[in-house]
Scaffold this active site. Structure first.
Site, short mmCIF file in Angstrom:
data_model
loop_
_atom_site.label_atom_id
_atom_site.label_comp_id
_atom_site.label_asym_id
_atom_site.label_seq_id
_atom_site.Cartn_x
_atom_site.Cartn_y
_atom_site.Cartn_z
N GLY A 104 -1.98 -3.22 -2.09
CA GLY A 104 -1.10 -2.16 -2.11
C GLY A 104 0.25 -1.95 -1.80
O GLY A 104 1.13 -1.48 -2.57
N ARG B 185 -4.62 1.90 -6.11
CA ARG B 185 -3.21 2.02 -5.57
C ARG B 185 -2.55 0.50 -5.76
O ARG B 185 -1.31 0.57 -5.63
CB ARG B 185 -3.44 1.82 -3.95
N LYS C 127 -5.53 -12.59 -8.28
CA LYS C 127 -4.33 -11.44 -8.31
C LYS C 127 -2.92 -12.18 -8.57
O LYS C 127 -2.17 -11.45 -9.09
CB LYS C 127 -4.18 -11.05 -6.89
N ASP D 179 -3.46 -7.37 4.58
CA ASP D 179 -4.19 -6.26 4.70
C ASP D 179 -5.42 -6.61 5.92
O ASP D 179 -6.21 -6.31 6.29
CB ASP D 179 -5.22 -6.04 3.48
N ASN D 180 -4.90 -7.43 6.91
CA ASN D 180 -5.53 -7.93 8.01
C ASN D 180 -4.62 -8.34 9.37
O ASN D 180 -3.48 -8.78 9.05
CB ASN D 180 -6.46 -8.95 7.58
N CYS E 104 10.11 -8.55 17.77
CA CYS E 104 9.33 -8.95 16.81
C CYS E 104 8.17 -8.08 17.03
O CYS E 104 7.95 -7.29 17.73
CB CYS E 104 8.87 -10.37 17.29
N CYS F 195 6.35 -8.10 20.18
CA CYS F 195 7.08 -7.17 21.24
C CYS F 195 6.49 -5.84 21.35
O CYS F 195 6.51 -5.09 22.36
CB CYS F 195 8.62 -6.90 20.94
N CYS G 227 -9.21 -0.66 5.66
CA CYS G 227 -8.95 0.36 4.86
C CYS G 227 -10.59 0.54 3.92
O CYS G 227 -10.58 1.42 3.29
CB CYS G 227 -8.05 0.09 3.94
N CYS H 98 7.50 -10.81 26.04
CA CYS H 98 7.08 -10.94 24.74
C CYS H 98 6.23 -12.26 24.70
O CYS H 98 6.95 -13.48 25.12
CB CYS H 98 7.79 -10.89 23.52
#
Lengths: 271, 75, 87
Positions: free
Chosen positions: A40, A72, A85, A129-130, A170, A173, A187, A244
């Site tokens: 997406g 999408r 892909k 996506d993860n 980052c 952080c 999703c 951090c």
């Protein structure tokens, strides 16, 4: 390098901008951007960066095109279902702009494979996506000092932030580590409005171009959030954190690691 | 001081502006760029656009069916 | 007061004894008895899963494991930032 007659025409709307010009266009043509995840967020980013004349675009994704992607992931067409892909995306980019050299990596973002790839690029777009992949990209880019754009979406909302490692806040952080497994629905289960990643992916591509050309102000030390339902954009300040775990003075993360396995109950889903 | 010449006769708007911009980028600030452009749209548009960009039109010479502009790069 | 208003600071601070929090850019008011004591209680009141966000309280990041111990006080500016893993 000097622009050809065809390039002068193709990029005329860029060149005519005072902040771009012929020198800026030549710089774009000499630049390398890696897009991790050709879904997406990655689809619009890849198409627009290609159209803009970013000379080398790397595409990293180990997935194949699924019918559920097409709502999408606009770089993939109906006839591409079942195709790798990166192959599908490469074909579209080359059709949009033959000036672009496309490098494909038909693999998943893993600690053992991604570092040598990221190192080759000027800027990285996190379009994954993860969470494990998002933290991994943040960590690799930190160790390799490669600037990148974090992007994330969920249902009707999206967020992005640009990170210049060693200089600006980052991802860790803000988010020291991934949420507990299953706390945030992927999703595939929660749904996502198809136009949403278009907005966020293009904002990420905009940051890439600005960084490459050194123009304007980058979205650093702040997270931009967008809600499609309210049409609200908000910039949330995000300072570098002394504690951090990655970029702070007493960092506890000193080597690359994968943030757990990616688990999902749907067949073929990498959420 | 150097003078560079670029012949943009037959190059339509707005491509002629793009080419002038590229030529100006190659001209040092203070130097003169001499441009040849067509009558009609180009002579109506180009000097205005160059002025907007902050460049200085030093001279406009009308020739047979075209114009010769002398532009000093200001920025 | 006008200057405060124009900057989006809740104008009811202290008025009628109401407590106020600026959450994600919006003013939220609570009767003293309703005012959540901790970030955990606030998230519960707002119906937000504690594991789905990090919080920024007056510019300081608070991670989920600190929510229960983090007190919420009148007049604070709180950002609740969602984990967004989709792409």
């Amino acid at each position: 390098m000097s622009l050809t007659e065809e390039q002068i025409q193709r990029y005329s709307r860029n060149i005519i901008l005072e902040q771009v010009g012929g020198a800026g266009q030549e710089k774009l043509l000499a630049s390398k951007v890696l897009i991790v995840g050709v879904g997406g967020l990655g689809s619009p980013a890849a198409l627009y960066l290609a159209a803009a004349g970013v000379g080398t675009i790397g595409l990293l994704d180990g997935d194949q095109v699924d019918l559920t992607n097409l709502q999408r992931q606009i770089i993939h067409h109906t006839a591409d279902v079942g195709k790798r892909k990166v192959v599908s995306a490469k074909e579209k980019i080359e059709a949009v702009n033959p000036d672009v050299a496309v490098r494909t990596y038909d693999v998943w973002a893993r600690a053992d494979s991604i570092r040598d790839i990221i190192r080759e690029y000027d800027f990285v777009i996190d379009a994954t996506d993860n969470f494990p992949a998002k933290f991994l990209i943040n960590d690799v880019c930190h160790f390799e000092r490669i600037p990148f754009s974090h992007g994330g979406i969920l249902q009707f909302e999206g967020q992005l932030m640009t990170i210049i490692p060693g200089r600006t806040a980052c991802y860790r952080c803000l988010f020291p580590g991934p949420p507990p497994a299953n706390a945030v629905a992927p999703c595939g289960q929660a749904g996502v409005l198809g136009v949403l990643p278009g907005v966020i992916g293009l904002l990420q591509a905009t940051e890439a171009i600005k960084y490459l050309l050194g123009m304007g102000g980058l979205l650093t030390d702040s997270l931009l959030t967008y809600c499609a339902l309210t049409m609200e954009f908000r910039k949330v300040p995000a300072q570098r954190r002394a504690d951090c775990p990655l970029c702070g003075p007493n960092a506890t993360i000193t080597t690359l690691r994968d943030e757990g396995k990616v688990v999902c109950n749907r067949k073929g889903c990498k959420c | 001081m150097l003078t560079t010449k670029v012949d943009l006769r037959g190059v339509p708007c707005p491509l002629n502006l793009v080419k002038v911009k590229l030529a100006i980028e190659k001209t040092a600030v203070g130097d003169i760029l001499e441009i040849e452009i067509d009558d009609g749209e180009p002579i109506q548009n180009l000097p205005v656009s160059l002025g907007r960009q902050g460049q200085e039109i030093v001279e406009t010479i009308k020739c047979q069916g075209y114009f010769r502009l002398k532009v000093r790069r200001r920025l | 007061m006008t200057a405060l208003l124009s900057r989006g600071v809740p104008f009811v601070l202290g008025r009628n004894g109401m407590k106020s929090l600026q959450i994600n850019g919006r003013a939220h008011q609570f009767a003293p008895a309703e005012m959540p004591a901790t970030l955990c209680a606030l998230l519960e009141k707002l119906g937000i899963g504690a594991a789905t966000v990090v919080a920024e309280v007056d510019g300081r990041i608070v991670t989920p494991e600190q929510f229960a111990q983090t007190e919420v006080r009148d007049g604070q500016t709180i950002e609740l930032i969602k984990f967004m893993g989709g792409g």
